[in-house]
Design an enzyme around this catalytic site. Sequence first.
Site, PDB file in Angstrom:
ATOM      1  N   LYS A   1       0.844  -1.202   0.000  1.00 45.77           N
ATOM      2  CA  LYS A   1       0.000   0.000   0.000  1.00 45.77           C
ATOM      3  C   LYS A   1       0.875   1.246   0.000  1.00 45.77           C
ATOM      4  O   LYS A   1       2.084   1.161   0.250  1.00 45.77           O
ATOM      5  CB  LYS A   1      -0.919  -0.024   1.226  1.00 45.77           C
ATOM      6  CG  LYS A   1      -0.171   0.042   2.557  1.00 45.77           C
ATOM      7  CD  LYS A   1      -1.114  -0.269   3.711  1.00 45.77           C
ATOM      8  CE  LYS A   1      -0.363  -0.179   5.039  1.00 45.77           C
ATOM      9  NZ  LYS A   1      -1.178  -0.694   6.156  1.00 45.77           N
TER      10      LYS A   1
ATOM     11  N   ARG B   1     -10.791   0.350  14.367  1.00 44.92           N
ATOM     12  CA  ARG B   1     -10.809   1.069  13.087  1.00 44.92           C
ATOM     13  C   ARG B   1     -11.806   0.343  12.188  1.00 44.92           C
ATOM     14  O   ARG B   1     -12.944   0.764  12.071  1.00 44.92           O
ATOM     15  CB  ARG B   1      -9.419   1.110  12.450  1.00 44.92           C
ATOM     16  CG  ARG B   1      -8.428   1.994  13.181  1.00 44.92           C
ATOM     17  CD  ARG B   1      -7.173   2.258  12.374  1.00 44.92           C
ATOM     18  NE  ARG B   1      -6.680   1.054  11.692  1.00 44.92           N
ATOM     19  CZ  ARG B   1      -5.476   0.925  11.166  1.00 44.92           C
ATOM     20  NH1 ARG B   1      -4.624   1.941  11.221  1.00 44.92           N
ATOM     21  NH2 ARG B   1      -5.094  -0.174  10.568  1.00 44.92           N
TER      22      ARG B   1
ATOM     23  N   TYR C   1      19.643  28.716   9.275  1.00 44.80           N
ATOM     24  CA  TYR C   1      18.528  29.529   9.776  1.00 44.80           C
ATOM     25  C   TYR C   1      18.429  29.462  11.292  1.00 44.80           C
ATOM     26  O   TYR C   1      18.591  28.403  11.890  1.00 44.80           O
ATOM     27  CB  TYR C   1      17.209  29.046   9.185  1.00 44.80           C
ATOM     28  CG  TYR C   1      17.040  29.359   7.727  1.00 44.80           C
ATOM     29  CD1 TYR C   1      17.024  30.686   7.279  1.00 44.80           C
ATOM     30  CD2 TYR C   1      16.891  28.341   6.804  1.00 44.80           C
ATOM     31  CE1 TYR C   1      16.853  30.967   5.924  1.00 44.80           C
ATOM     32  CE2 TYR C   1      16.717  28.613   5.457  1.00 44.80           C
ATOM     33  CZ  TYR C   1      16.699  29.937   5.025  1.00 44.80           C
ATOM     34  OH  TYR C   1      16.536  30.215   3.698  1.00 44.80           O
TER      35      TYR C   1
ATOM     36  N   MET D   1      15.156  23.786   3.170  1.00 39.18           N
ATOM     37  CA  MET D   1      14.336  23.152   2.129  1.00 39.18           C
ATOM     38  C   MET D   1      15.169  22.259   1.204  1.00 39.18           C
ATOM     39  O   MET D   1      14.766  21.142   0.855  1.00 39.18           O
ATOM     40  CB  MET D   1      13.614  24.221   1.303  1.00 39.18           C
ATOM     41  CG  MET D   1      12.659  23.619   0.276  1.00 39.18           C
ATOM     42  SD  MET D   1      11.888  24.849  -0.778  1.00 39.18           S
ATOM     43  CE  MET D   1      10.747  25.633   0.345  1.00 39.18           C
TER      44      MET D   1
END
Length: 370
Positions: A35, A130, A262, A310
């Site tokens: 999956k 579930r 940063y 990033m």
Amino acid sequence: MPRPIQATIHTAALRHNLAQVARCAPDAKVWAVVKANAYGHGIERVFEGLRAADGFALLDLAEAQRVRVLGWRGPILLLEGVFEARDLELCSRLGLWHTVHCDEQIDMLAAHKTNLAHRVFLKMNTGMNRLGFKPHRFRAAWTRLHALPQVEEISLMTHFSDADGPAGVAHQVAVFAEASRDLPGERSLSNSAATLRHMGPAGEAKGQALESDWIRPGIATYGSAPDYPQHDALVWGLQPAMSLSARVIAVQDLLAGDTVGYGSGFVAPQAMRIGVVACGYADGYPRVCPTGTPVLVGGVPGRTVGRVSMDMLTVDLGPLPGAGVGTEVTLWGRAPGGVTLSIDAIAHAAGTVGYELMCALAQRVPVQVD
Ligand SMILES: *Cc1c(COP(=O)(O)O)cnc(C)c1O
């Protein structure tokens, strides 16, 4: 030249891990759980490594179709069953087996016109809450399914909530056994954690009789330990199926007191060399990983320093003084020399699990298969 970042899917590791998990349940058939695009690895990329499985289990009909396109004629199981009535047409057409976990799915089957009777896995909710029928309603659901001409064969399944932790599976196993007593059909209970921790040698040590005609391993086949940090992949004999590596694209010589990145989150305690690596959170490397998260610099154990940005992250080059622009840094998986860094260690540093990191590998990262 493209950015020097690369993910690699290791076919031999998949093959090895599948066999390793199967060894804990030698009499069981194995669903390879693929999956979520094979936990981020790519269904087409893992197919060769997992094709020794007895079947493929997944959720998404489009993914089931992709497995058929690869030429797989064997069983495919939809772990959540169908979502709407017309999904059953595809089940008939592609010969998909499907989970039945609620009354609405039985209604849809009863209304489905097909020449091919379906193989279904009736799911019991033994405490996970579930999917599945409550134990006291299970027999009635079975009886209703059994009466349908659309149903050829009924197998029984449940899913464990605590196979990876101290609560274990005994309570759910007992509920399942009691509520399915005397019902015919194959049983499917165990995910990776249940198979490794509660079947095979580990299960025998506990005197546990956890039997499963079909096991459903996912995470272990991809080389991550389901119960890290209690046990790591090495303890379970698993090998990383995915490696993520990138190269150093710049070097900075820092003086004591210089900061990195940063927020100036890292302050050099003394003069040191750091490498800027072409991997950031937009590649799927977690931004929350703090200074000190393990990496392999040219195959040598090292650590990150400063904040992940990033497109880049920064590593201490201290452990490998010869490192420079072009040096390969392994973020997780196997380094060229064969040293490995478990994805679980990075996930742990990020406060999550290996599953999430694999699934989050970004689209922009080129992937090769070896
Ligand atoms: C995802 C899933 C599995 C596989 O679980 P792992 O922890 O990855 O081994 C097994 N069964 C069901 C129903 C699942 O949804």
